[in-house]
Design a protein around this motif. Structure first.
Motif: not given
Ligand code: HEM
Length: 414
Positions: A105-107, A109-111, A302-304, A360-364
Protein backbone atom coordinates in the motif's frame (compact mmCIF):
# COMPACT_ATOMS: atom_id res chain seq x y z
CA UNK A 1 21.11 4.09 34.72
CA UNK A 2 24.52 3.04 36.07
CA UNK A 3 25.74 3.85 39.61
CA UNK A 4 25.53 7.54 40.35
CA UNK A 5 23.51 8.20 37.20
CA UNK A 6 19.98 9.62 37.42
CA UNK A 7 16.94 7.34 37.61
CA UNK A 8 15.71 6.23 34.20
CA UNK A 9 12.84 8.45 33.11
CA UNK A 10 9.82 6.69 31.62
CA UNK A 11 6.39 7.48 30.21
CA UNK A 12 5.27 11.07 30.44
CA UNK A 13 8.69 12.19 31.75
CA UNK A 14 9.95 11.51 28.22
CA UNK A 15 7.41 13.79 26.57
CA UNK A 16 6.71 17.51 26.34
CA UNK A 17 4.12 17.07 29.09
CA UNK A 18 7.10 17.17 31.45
CA UNK A 19 8.37 20.72 31.93
CA UNK A 20 12.08 19.92 32.04
CA UNK A 21 11.90 17.68 28.99
CA UNK A 22 9.78 20.26 27.15
CA UNK A 23 12.30 23.04 27.80
CA UNK A 24 15.34 20.98 26.88
CA UNK A 25 15.19 17.21 26.27
CA UNK A 26 18.91 16.92 25.54
CA UNK A 27 20.30 16.35 29.06
CA UNK A 28 17.93 13.35 29.28
CA UNK A 29 18.69 12.11 25.76
CA UNK A 30 22.44 12.44 26.44
CA UNK A 31 22.19 10.41 29.64
CA UNK A 32 20.11 7.72 27.93
CA UNK A 33 22.43 7.59 24.92
CA UNK A 34 25.44 7.11 27.19
CA UNK A 35 23.91 4.63 29.66
CA UNK A 36 20.91 2.88 28.07
CA UNK A 37 20.84 3.68 24.34
CA UNK A 38 18.06 1.09 23.88
CA UNK A 39 15.82 2.10 26.72
CA UNK A 40 12.86 -0.06 27.70
CA UNK A 41 9.98 2.21 28.79
CA UNK A 42 7.39 -0.05 30.45
CA UNK A 43 4.95 2.81 30.98
CA UNK A 44 4.51 3.36 27.26
CA UNK A 45 5.30 -0.20 26.16
CA UNK A 46 8.19 0.77 23.90
CA UNK A 47 11.95 0.71 23.41
CA UNK A 48 13.44 4.18 22.90
CA UNK A 49 16.53 4.52 20.70
CA UNK A 50 18.81 7.53 21.11
CA UNK A 51 21.95 6.63 19.12
CA UNK A 52 22.23 7.93 15.57
CA UNK A 53 23.36 4.58 14.14
CA UNK A 54 20.49 2.64 15.75
CA UNK A 55 17.90 5.23 14.72
CA UNK A 56 19.07 5.41 11.12
CA UNK A 57 19.36 1.65 10.82
CA UNK A 58 15.85 0.97 12.09
CA UNK A 59 14.34 3.67 9.83
CA UNK A 60 16.03 2.11 6.80
CA UNK A 61 15.63 -1.57 7.67
CA UNK A 62 12.96 -3.21 5.49
CA UNK A 63 12.37 -5.79 8.25
CA UNK A 64 10.70 -3.08 10.28
CA UNK A 65 7.29 -1.59 9.44
CA UNK A 66 4.95 1.14 10.58
CA UNK A 67 1.45 -0.34 10.53
CA UNK A 68 0.20 0.08 14.10
CA UNK A 69 -2.12 -2.92 13.70
CA UNK A 70 0.98 -5.14 13.78
CA UNK A 71 1.90 -4.06 17.28
CA UNK A 72 0.38 -4.98 20.63
CA UNK A 73 -2.97 -3.55 21.73
CA UNK A 74 -1.48 -1.69 24.72
CA UNK A 75 1.60 -0.40 22.90
CA UNK A 76 2.53 3.25 22.54
CA UNK A 77 2.15 3.01 18.77
CA UNK A 78 -1.47 1.85 19.06
CA UNK A 79 -2.29 4.52 21.59
CA UNK A 80 -1.04 7.31 19.38
CA UNK A 81 -2.05 5.95 15.99
CA UNK A 82 -5.77 5.47 16.55
CA UNK A 83 -8.00 8.43 15.81
CA UNK A 84 -11.25 6.69 16.72
CA UNK A 85 -12.89 8.27 13.67
CA UNK A 86 -13.34 5.06 11.75
CA UNK A 87 -15.02 3.25 14.62
CA UNK A 88 -17.39 6.02 15.57
CA UNK A 89 -18.61 7.35 12.28
CA UNK A 90 -20.45 5.96 9.34
CA UNK A 91 -19.25 9.05 7.48
CA UNK A 92 -15.67 7.92 7.90
CA UNK A 93 -12.79 10.23 6.98
CA UNK A 94 -10.01 7.98 8.15
CA UNK A 95 -7.65 5.72 6.22
CA UNK A 96 -4.26 4.83 7.75
CA UNK A 97 -1.98 7.68 6.68
CA UNK A 98 0.94 7.05 4.34
CA UNK A 99 3.33 7.28 7.23
CA UNK A 100 1.56 4.33 8.92
CA UNK A 101 1.21 2.17 5.80
CA UNK A 102 3.49 -0.75 4.92
CA UNK A 103 4.10 -2.09 1.41
CA UNK A 104 2.48 -2.76 -0.95
CA UNK A 105 0.00 0.00 0.00
CA UNK A 106 2.76 2.45 0.89
CA UNK A 107 4.68 1.99 -2.37
CA UNK A 108 1.55 2.40 -4.46
CA UNK A 109 0.37 5.63 -2.85
CA UNK A 110 3.82 7.18 -2.44
CA UNK A 111 4.45 6.68 -6.16
CA UNK A 112 1.19 8.38 -7.05
CA UNK A 113 1.97 11.34 -4.77
CA UNK A 114 5.70 11.74 -5.44
CA UNK A 115 5.39 13.77 -8.65
CA UNK A 116 3.53 16.60 -6.93
CA UNK A 117 6.41 17.03 -4.47
CA UNK A 118 9.36 16.83 -6.86
CA UNK A 119 11.71 19.83 -6.51
CA UNK A 120 10.54 21.32 -9.86
CA UNK A 121 6.88 21.20 -8.86
CA UNK A 122 7.73 22.69 -5.48
CA UNK A 123 9.83 25.46 -7.04
CA UNK A 124 6.69 26.56 -8.89
CA UNK A 125 5.30 27.46 -5.46
CA UNK A 126 8.05 30.04 -4.87
CA UNK A 127 6.20 33.15 -6.14
CA UNK A 128 3.11 32.20 -4.13
CA UNK A 129 5.09 31.71 -0.92
CA UNK A 130 6.97 34.97 -1.46
CA UNK A 131 3.68 36.79 -2.00
CA UNK A 132 2.18 35.25 1.17
CA UNK A 133 5.21 36.28 3.22
CA UNK A 134 5.09 39.82 1.82
CA UNK A 135 1.38 40.14 2.59
CA UNK A 136 1.86 38.98 6.19
CA UNK A 137 4.82 41.35 6.60
CA UNK A 138 2.76 44.26 5.28
CA UNK A 139 0.13 43.49 7.92
CA UNK A 140 2.86 43.96 10.54
CA UNK A 141 3.73 47.47 9.29
CA UNK A 142 3.90 49.84 12.26
CA UNK A 143 3.57 46.98 14.78
CA UNK A 144 6.33 46.86 17.40
CA UNK A 145 5.56 43.63 19.34
CA UNK A 146 4.13 40.47 17.84
CA UNK A 147 3.73 36.76 18.38
CA UNK A 148 5.88 35.40 15.54
CA UNK A 149 3.90 32.14 15.42
CA UNK A 150 0.35 33.44 15.14
CA UNK A 151 1.15 36.38 12.88
CA UNK A 152 3.68 34.81 10.55
CA UNK A 153 5.12 31.29 10.97
CA UNK A 154 1.65 29.78 11.50
CA UNK A 155 -0.29 31.01 8.46
CA UNK A 156 2.37 30.48 5.75
CA UNK A 157 2.38 26.65 5.59
CA UNK A 158 -1.43 26.40 5.83
CA UNK A 159 -1.80 28.83 2.96
CA UNK A 160 0.89 27.07 0.94
CA UNK A 161 -0.86 23.69 1.13
CA UNK A 162 -4.26 25.19 0.40
CA UNK A 163 -2.69 26.93 -2.61
CA UNK A 164 -1.22 23.63 -3.86
CA UNK A 165 -4.61 21.99 -3.51
CA UNK A 166 -6.27 24.85 -5.34
CA UNK A 167 -8.44 25.76 -2.33
CA UNK A 168 -7.85 29.50 -2.65
CA UNK A 169 -11.07 30.51 -0.91
CA UNK A 170 -10.82 28.11 2.04
CA UNK A 171 -10.61 29.64 5.49
CA UNK A 172 -6.98 29.51 6.66
CA UNK A 173 -7.94 29.87 10.33
CA UNK A 174 -10.33 26.89 10.13
CA UNK A 175 -7.68 24.68 8.59
CA UNK A 176 -5.08 25.81 11.10
CA UNK A 177 -7.46 25.03 13.97
CA UNK A 178 -8.44 21.65 12.50
CA UNK A 179 -4.79 20.70 11.97
CA UNK A 180 -3.94 21.56 15.58
CA UNK A 181 -6.93 19.52 16.80
CA UNK A 182 -5.85 16.57 14.68
CA UNK A 183 -2.41 16.59 16.28
CA UNK A 184 -4.04 15.57 19.54
CA UNK A 185 -4.25 12.10 17.99
CA UNK A 186 -0.54 11.87 18.80
CA UNK A 187 -1.08 12.48 22.51
CA UNK A 188 -1.51 9.24 24.44
CA UNK A 189 -2.92 11.32 27.32
CA UNK A 190 -5.66 12.99 25.30
CA UNK A 191 -9.01 13.16 27.08
CA UNK A 192 -12.56 12.82 25.75
CA UNK A 193 -12.71 16.54 24.88
CA UNK A 194 -9.59 16.42 22.75
CA UNK A 195 -10.80 13.20 21.13
CA UNK A 196 -14.10 14.92 20.29
CA UNK A 197 -12.34 17.94 18.75
CA UNK A 198 -10.08 15.60 16.81
CA UNK A 199 -13.03 13.72 15.37
CA UNK A 200 -14.87 16.93 14.45
CA UNK A 201 -11.74 18.30 12.79
CA UNK A 202 -11.26 15.15 10.69
CA UNK A 203 -14.85 15.20 9.55
CA UNK A 204 -14.87 18.95 8.84
CA UNK A 205 -11.73 18.71 6.69
CA UNK A 206 -13.11 15.62 4.94
CA UNK A 207 -16.29 17.53 3.98
CA UNK A 208 -14.29 20.31 2.32
CA UNK A 209 -11.98 17.86 0.52
CA UNK A 210 -14.84 15.63 -0.64
CA UNK A 211 -16.61 18.61 -2.20
CA UNK A 212 -13.37 19.65 -3.89
CA UNK A 213 -12.97 16.15 -5.37
CA UNK A 214 -16.51 16.31 -6.82
CA UNK A 215 -15.85 19.74 -8.32
CA UNK A 216 -12.53 18.66 -9.89
CA UNK A 217 -14.10 15.55 -11.34
CA UNK A 218 -16.68 17.74 -13.07
CA UNK A 219 -14.14 20.39 -14.11
CA UNK A 220 -10.42 19.52 -13.67
CA UNK A 221 -7.99 22.32 -12.86
CA UNK A 222 -4.24 22.67 -12.52
CA UNK A 223 -3.93 21.71 -8.86
CA UNK A 224 -3.00 18.82 -6.58
CA UNK A 225 -6.55 17.57 -6.00
CA UNK A 226 -7.19 17.50 -9.77
CA UNK A 227 -3.92 15.54 -10.16
CA UNK A 228 -5.15 12.99 -7.62
CA UNK A 229 -8.50 12.74 -9.43
CA UNK A 230 -6.62 12.19 -12.70
CA UNK A 231 -4.65 9.41 -10.99
CA UNK A 232 -8.01 7.72 -10.40
CA UNK A 233 -8.30 7.23 -14.11
CA UNK A 234 -4.90 5.56 -14.30
CA UNK A 235 -4.29 1.89 -13.67
CA UNK A 236 -3.31 2.21 -10.04
CA UNK A 237 -6.36 4.19 -9.06
CA UNK A 238 -6.88 6.08 -5.82
CA UNK A 239 -10.30 5.75 -4.23
CA UNK A 240 -12.23 8.87 -3.21
CA UNK A 241 -11.62 8.00 0.43
CA UNK A 242 -7.88 7.71 -0.22
CA UNK A 243 -7.83 11.15 -1.87
CA UNK A 244 -9.73 12.73 1.00
CA UNK A 245 -7.46 11.01 3.51
CA UNK A 246 -4.31 12.08 1.63
CA UNK A 247 -5.46 15.69 1.59
CA UNK A 248 -6.05 15.54 5.34
CA UNK A 249 -2.62 14.00 5.89
CA UNK A 250 -0.86 16.61 3.78
CA UNK A 251 -2.66 19.32 5.67
CA UNK A 252 -1.64 17.87 9.03
CA UNK A 253 1.85 16.57 8.14
CA UNK A 254 2.97 19.68 6.35
CA UNK A 255 1.35 22.42 8.30
CA UNK A 256 2.27 22.51 11.97
CA UNK A 257 5.66 20.88 11.26
CA UNK A 258 6.69 23.65 8.89
CA UNK A 259 5.43 26.41 11.21
CA UNK A 260 7.48 24.74 13.94
CA UNK A 261 10.60 24.69 11.79
CA UNK A 262 10.24 28.40 11.02
CA UNK A 263 9.56 29.16 14.71
CA UNK A 264 12.30 26.90 16.12
CA UNK A 265 14.69 28.30 13.52
CA UNK A 266 14.01 31.92 14.41
CA UNK A 267 14.30 31.10 18.12
CA UNK A 268 17.69 29.45 17.53
CA UNK A 269 18.87 32.56 15.67
CA UNK A 270 17.61 35.01 18.28
CA UNK A 271 19.23 33.05 21.12
CA UNK A 272 22.54 32.82 19.19
CA UNK A 273 23.12 36.42 18.14
CA UNK A 274 26.48 35.68 16.51
CA UNK A 275 24.74 33.19 14.18
CA UNK A 276 22.02 35.72 13.41
CA UNK A 277 24.70 38.32 12.61
CA UNK A 278 26.46 35.81 10.35
CA UNK A 279 23.24 35.12 8.42
CA UNK A 280 22.43 38.83 8.13
CA UNK A 281 25.91 39.43 6.80
CA UNK A 282 25.59 36.63 4.21
CA UNK A 283 21.92 35.81 3.47
CA UNK A 284 23.08 33.17 0.96
CA UNK A 285 23.86 31.00 4.03
CA UNK A 286 20.12 30.45 4.49
CA UNK A 287 20.13 26.96 2.91
CA UNK A 288 22.83 25.72 5.30
CA UNK A 289 21.16 27.57 8.19
CA UNK A 290 17.85 25.76 7.58
CA UNK A 291 19.62 22.37 7.56
CA UNK A 292 21.25 23.25 10.88
CA UNK A 293 17.84 24.29 12.26
CA UNK A 294 16.47 20.87 11.23
CA UNK A 295 19.34 19.20 13.05
CA UNK A 296 19.51 21.44 16.11
CA UNK A 297 15.80 21.68 17.03
CA UNK A 298 13.85 19.33 14.77
CA UNK A 299 10.05 19.74 14.67
CA UNK A 300 9.34 15.97 14.70
CA UNK A 301 11.30 14.59 17.60
CA UNK A 302 10.42 10.89 17.31
CA UNK A 303 8.94 8.30 15.06
CA UNK A 304 8.26 4.59 15.51
CA UNK A 305 8.92 1.24 13.87
CA UNK A 306 7.71 -2.32 14.48
CA UNK A 307 9.94 -5.38 13.87
CA UNK A 308 8.33 -7.95 11.56
CA UNK A 309 10.37 -10.67 13.33
CA UNK A 310 12.55 -11.08 16.42
CA UNK A 311 15.79 -9.13 16.02
CA UNK A 312 18.67 -7.58 17.90
CA UNK A 313 19.41 -3.83 18.06
CA UNK A 314 22.93 -3.64 19.47
CA UNK A 315 22.76 -5.48 22.79
CA UNK A 316 18.97 -5.30 22.95
CA UNK A 317 16.76 -8.15 21.77
CA UNK A 318 13.47 -7.04 20.22
CA UNK A 319 10.39 -9.12 19.48
CA UNK A 320 7.96 -9.13 16.60
CA UNK A 321 5.29 -6.50 17.26
CA UNK A 322 7.33 -4.40 19.74
CA UNK A 323 7.07 -0.62 19.43
CA UNK A 324 10.52 0.85 18.78
CA UNK A 325 10.62 4.62 19.18
CA UNK A 326 13.44 6.22 17.21
CA UNK A 327 14.36 9.64 18.57
CA UNK A 328 15.30 11.86 15.65
CA UNK A 329 16.11 14.69 18.08
CA UNK A 330 18.54 12.51 20.08
CA UNK A 331 20.13 11.10 16.91
CA UNK A 332 20.68 14.64 15.61
CA UNK A 333 22.62 15.45 18.80
CA UNK A 334 24.75 12.30 18.85
CA UNK A 335 28.34 13.49 19.46
CA UNK A 336 29.71 10.52 17.49
CA UNK A 337 28.21 12.04 14.35
CA UNK A 338 27.94 15.78 15.02
CA UNK A 339 30.85 17.36 16.89
CA UNK A 340 29.80 19.62 19.75
CA UNK A 341 26.17 18.72 18.97
CA UNK A 342 24.43 21.19 21.31
CA UNK A 343 26.14 24.10 19.60
CA UNK A 344 24.00 25.85 16.95
CA UNK A 345 26.38 26.60 14.10
CA UNK A 346 25.05 27.48 10.66
CA UNK A 347 28.50 26.92 9.14
CA UNK A 348 28.78 23.29 10.20
CA UNK A 349 28.07 20.37 7.89
CA UNK A 350 24.63 19.24 9.10
CA UNK A 351 24.09 16.84 6.21
CA UNK A 352 22.94 13.44 7.35
CA UNK A 353 20.62 14.92 9.96
CA UNK A 354 17.44 12.92 10.46
CA UNK A 355 15.02 15.85 10.79
CA UNK A 356 13.01 14.51 7.84
CA UNK A 357 13.51 10.86 8.78
CA UNK A 358 15.23 8.37 6.46
CA UNK A 359 14.40 5.33 4.33
CA UNK A 360 11.16 4.71 2.46
CA UNK A 361 9.06 6.99 4.68
CA UNK A 362 11.44 9.95 4.41
CA UNK A 363 9.41 13.15 4.37
CA UNK A 364 7.53 13.61 1.13
CA UNK A 365 7.23 17.35 1.64
CA UNK A 366 10.86 18.06 2.55
CA UNK A 367 11.55 20.29 -0.49
CA UNK A 368 8.40 22.30 0.16
CA UNK A 369 9.20 22.70 3.87
CA UNK A 370 12.75 23.82 3.09
CA UNK A 371 11.55 26.35 0.52
CA UNK A 372 8.94 27.81 2.86
CA UNK A 373 11.40 28.13 5.72
CA UNK A 374 14.10 29.75 3.58
CA UNK A 375 11.69 32.29 2.09
CA UNK A 376 9.90 33.03 5.36
CA UNK A 377 13.01 33.64 7.46
CA UNK A 378 14.90 35.58 4.79
CA UNK A 379 11.96 37.95 4.25
CA UNK A 380 11.34 38.43 7.97
CA UNK A 381 14.97 39.20 8.82
CA UNK A 382 15.22 41.59 5.90
CA UNK A 383 12.09 43.50 6.93
CA UNK A 384 13.04 43.81 10.63
CA UNK A 385 16.74 44.64 11.10
CA UNK A 386 16.27 45.33 14.85
CA UNK A 387 14.36 42.10 15.51
CA UNK A 388 14.86 40.52 18.98
CA UNK A 389 13.07 38.38 21.57
CA UNK A 390 10.56 40.28 23.70
CA UNK A 391 12.24 40.41 27.14
CA UNK A 392 8.86 40.88 28.87
CA UNK A 393 7.09 37.82 27.49
CA UNK A 394 8.58 34.33 27.59
CA UNK A 395 8.17 31.98 24.61
CA UNK A 396 5.91 28.97 25.18
CA UNK A 397 6.44 25.47 23.85
CA UNK A 398 3.62 23.13 22.81
CA UNK A 399 2.78 20.38 25.33
CA UNK A 400 2.52 17.49 22.93
CA UNK A 401 4.72 14.46 22.24
CA UNK A 402 6.48 14.27 18.84
CA UNK A 403 5.67 17.81 17.60
CA UNK A 404 8.21 20.23 19.02
CA UNK A 405 7.46 23.87 18.44
CA UNK A 406 6.30 27.12 19.99
CA UNK A 407 2.70 28.05 20.56
CA UNK A 408 3.91 31.55 21.27
CA UNK A 409 7.17 33.29 20.32
CA UNK A 410 6.91 36.97 21.29
CA UNK A 411 9.29 39.28 19.45
CA UNK A 412 10.07 43.00 19.30
CA UNK A 413 10.08 44.15 15.71
CA UNK A 414 11.56 47.62 16.16
C1 HEM B 1 9.74 21.08 8.58
C2 HEM B 1 8.66 20.46 8.21
C3 HEM B 1 8.53 18.97 8.19
C4 HEM B 1 9.15 18.05 8.98
C5 HEM B 1 10.15 18.26 10.11
C6 HEM B 1 8.67 16.75 8.54
C7 HEM B 1 9.11 15.56 9.08
C8 HEM B 1 8.77 14.32 8.59
C9 HEM B 1 9.31 13.08 9.05
C10 HEM B 1 10.36 12.92 10.16
C11 HEM B 1 8.73 12.08 8.35
C12 HEM B 1 9.06 10.59 8.43
C13 HEM B 1 8.29 9.90 9.53
C14 HEM B 1 8.69 8.44 9.64
O1 HEM B 1 9.65 7.97 9.05
O2 HEM B 1 8.01 7.72 10.41
C15 HEM B 1 7.78 12.71 7.45
C16 HEM B 1 6.96 12.02 6.57
C17 HEM B 1 6.02 12.64 5.79
N1 HEM B 1 5.88 13.99 5.58
FE1 HEM B 1 6.90 15.46 6.46
N2 HEM B 1 7.79 16.94 7.53
C18 HEM B 1 7.68 18.27 7.27
C19 HEM B 1 6.93 18.88 6.28
C20 HEM B 1 6.09 18.23 5.43
C21 HEM B 1 5.31 18.84 4.37
C22 HEM B 1 5.36 20.33 4.01
C23 HEM B 1 4.56 17.85 3.81
C24 HEM B 1 3.57 17.93 2.69
C25 HEM B 1 2.82 18.94 2.40
C26 HEM B 1 4.90 16.61 4.49
C27 HEM B 1 4.36 15.38 4.19
C28 HEM B 1 4.83 14.18 4.70
C29 HEM B 1 4.28 12.89 4.32
C30 HEM B 1 3.11 12.64 3.37
C31 HEM B 1 5.02 11.92 5.00
C32 HEM B 1 4.85 10.41 4.94
C33 HEM B 1 5.77 9.85 3.90
C34 HEM B 1 5.74 8.35 3.82
O3 HEM B 1 5.32 7.67 4.76
O4 HEM B 1 6.16 7.84 2.76
N3 HEM B 1 5.83 16.87 5.45
N4 HEM B 1 7.84 14.07 7.60
Amino acid sequence: MTDGAPRRPIGMALTAHHEGFRDDPHPIYDALRSHVPRHHDPDYGRILLTRYDDVRRVLRDRNYGVDARRTREDSYMRRVAGTGVRERSGDTAYEPPLVLLDDPGHRRIRKLMAKAFEPRAVEAMRPHIEAMAAELLDALDGVTRANFISTYAGPIPTRAILEMMGLHDACVDDFKRWSEATLMGYDPHRGADAQGRLREAFLAMARVFREAVEERRAAPRDDLISAMVRAQEAEDRLTDLEIVSLCTQLMVAGNVTTSDLIGNGLHALLTHPEQLARLREDPACIDAAVEEMLRFDCPITETARIPFAADQIGDCPVQRGDTITASLAAANHDPHVFADPHCFDIDRDSSGHLGFGSGIHVCLGASLARLECRIALTAFLRRFPALRLDPERAPERRRLPFFRGFTSLPVLLA
